[in-house]
Design an enzyme around this catalytic site. Sequence first.
Site, PDB file in Angstrom:
ATOM      1  CD  GLU A 193      31.422  37.237  44.390  1.00 10.60           C
ATOM      2  OE1 GLU A 193      31.958  37.097  43.267  1.00 10.60           O
ATOM      3  OE2 GLU A 193      31.339  38.312  44.976  1.00 10.60           O
TER       4      GLU A 193
ATOM      5  NE  ARG B  45      32.775  35.803  31.796  1.00 10.95           N
ATOM      6  CZ  ARG B  45      32.529  35.824  33.104  1.00 10.95           C
ATOM      7  NH1 ARG B  45      33.510  35.691  33.969  1.00 10.95           N
ATOM      8  NH2 ARG B  45      31.304  35.990  33.553  1.00 10.95           N
TER       9      ARG B  45
ATOM     10  CE  LYS C 250      27.453  35.625  39.674  1.00  3.21           C
ATOM     11  NZ  LYS C 250      28.032  35.049  40.873  1.00  3.21           N
TER      12      LYS C 250
END
Length: 562
Positions: A36, A261, A271
Amino acid sequence: MSEEKRTSLNFVEQIIEEHNASDRFGQKVHTRFPPEPNGYLHIGHAKSIYTNFSLAKKYGGKTNLRFDDTNPVTEDTEYVESIQEDIKWLGFDWEDRLFFASDYFEQLYTYALDLIKKGKAYVDDSTAEEIAALKGTPTRPGEPSPYRSRTIEENLDLFERMRKGEFEEGSKVLRAKIDMSSPNMLLRDPVLYRIKFAAHHRTGDKWCIYPMYDMAHGYSDSIEGITHSVCTLEFENHRPLYDWLIDAVGIHHPQQIEFSRLNPSYMITSKRKLRQLVEEGHLTGWNDPRMPTISGLRRRGYTPESICNFAEKTGLTKRDGITDVLLLEDCVRQHLNKITPRMMAVLSPLKITITNYPEDKVEMMEVVNNPEDESAGTRELPFSNKLYIETTDFMEDPPRKYFRLAPGKVVRLKGAYIIQCDEVIKDDAGEIIELKCSYIENSKSGEDTSGVKAKGTIHWVSVPHAEEVEVRLYDRLFTDPTPGNHKDEDGNPIDFKTFLNPESLQVIKAQVEPSLQNARPLDKFQFMRKGYFCLDPDSTSEHLIFNRTVTLRDSWAKKTKK
Ligand code: ATP
Ligand code: MG
């Protein structure tokens, strides 16, 4: 598949090989990396990039780069560019397969119409609060919205008018009609489209309705013919929704596979939180060398090879956990050890004068660039009667077994002579400001016939030839291994910034050998006995700046024991 073969594969490869065996995707492997564009990529993304590109490569397949740019508000072309630069730098190539979910807006709109026509989606006039109130809880089923039973015709009409901009933001949404009592909350009629009068970084003002991430993501994979949609564990419970949406329209069905992750200790991989550090001025930017972003690691002196090696070593698992950052630092050291020339740099200079060496004489000493790599050759280093050595390489009152310089003791100057300390000069405050030494004739490295034994070897730089440079000694950004995971006594999350390390950057002046004047941005070196360093791109020929990439050994272990 034989048991032997199965255990040599990671679990994703096992799934791929099962698909190949059953011919589910016609022997094809087509993966994608779907960022994204709302921030810079970090070390966790590097793992995802490595995983997707190397899986496809292993099976002769392809990997797409797709920007999941469905949210017009948080996205920016700055991020689109930095993400591409970072992936290329890591060494991966999406060739001509650069895609944007926003390119599929028209297609996604037709899928939405199809869902409505099949009675599988409806326009809801409820407010966000009303929708939330009827959603239920994991233990209590939800209740149907009063708008759930609208006719297909009415829904089609309203949705088309949503697109035309006839309704205000927040006044209507399109929802999937799935199951308000599903144990999976995501299946309780999720919102598919919302109204937003916001310009998009690619489609401009063309749209005022935007698909939700969950609507766009699985469909984008399908449109691109992705076979294996590899993502992280938090999307596990989204999979039934993506499956439902794809099957409702009846299009190509990729297999989503989730892995855990990557969370290296002492780092933040979110982020949103990284953006906070930048926007609140805790760091100089997304590429601050203390950032776990790819651009920060690059500026710090990390290499793509070491990051990929780390990604490989951490493997693919189904269990969330913390990866020791020492593993990453070791991958960096291992690679830099192979590729960097050894340089003389004195970080805390102490001047010495060699009283029996002619004052105007300069001798060029030949030194090996990299003992790990013969092809790196040798270079010449000027030697004179005035040198800098490291303050910490001298002790006036040394303990036994101290093999560096001390009054009356000898030490080898790397690549040059053995010297002996004859006299210590102090200022009025009693601080040592200079040493008077003498050199041993015939003790030159490589041709030593002096018979004098020096147990220690130290680095040095000739004073008249030295270059003064700025050195930035970086340390970990956080003092705590899991800065994002702490709660106070009442169970409220503790701000991760509480754990910022106030000593994460120390700036010093150093004296380095003259050949470092030729260094170019991001050139990497080992400063002998001091660590690995890299020339910062902000350097000018008058002002060289070296970033410390990593120390030679783990200096942190010692520190935390104190
Ligand atoms: P963030 O929480 O930092 O915003 P994200 O998951 O929202 O991360 P995306 O841009 O959506 O960021 O991620 C692109 C891809 O990278 C996704 O497939 C995601 O699963 C993967 N990814 C993100 N963070 C990690 C991580 N820490 N380890 C492995 N893969 C990751
Ligand atoms: Mg995301």
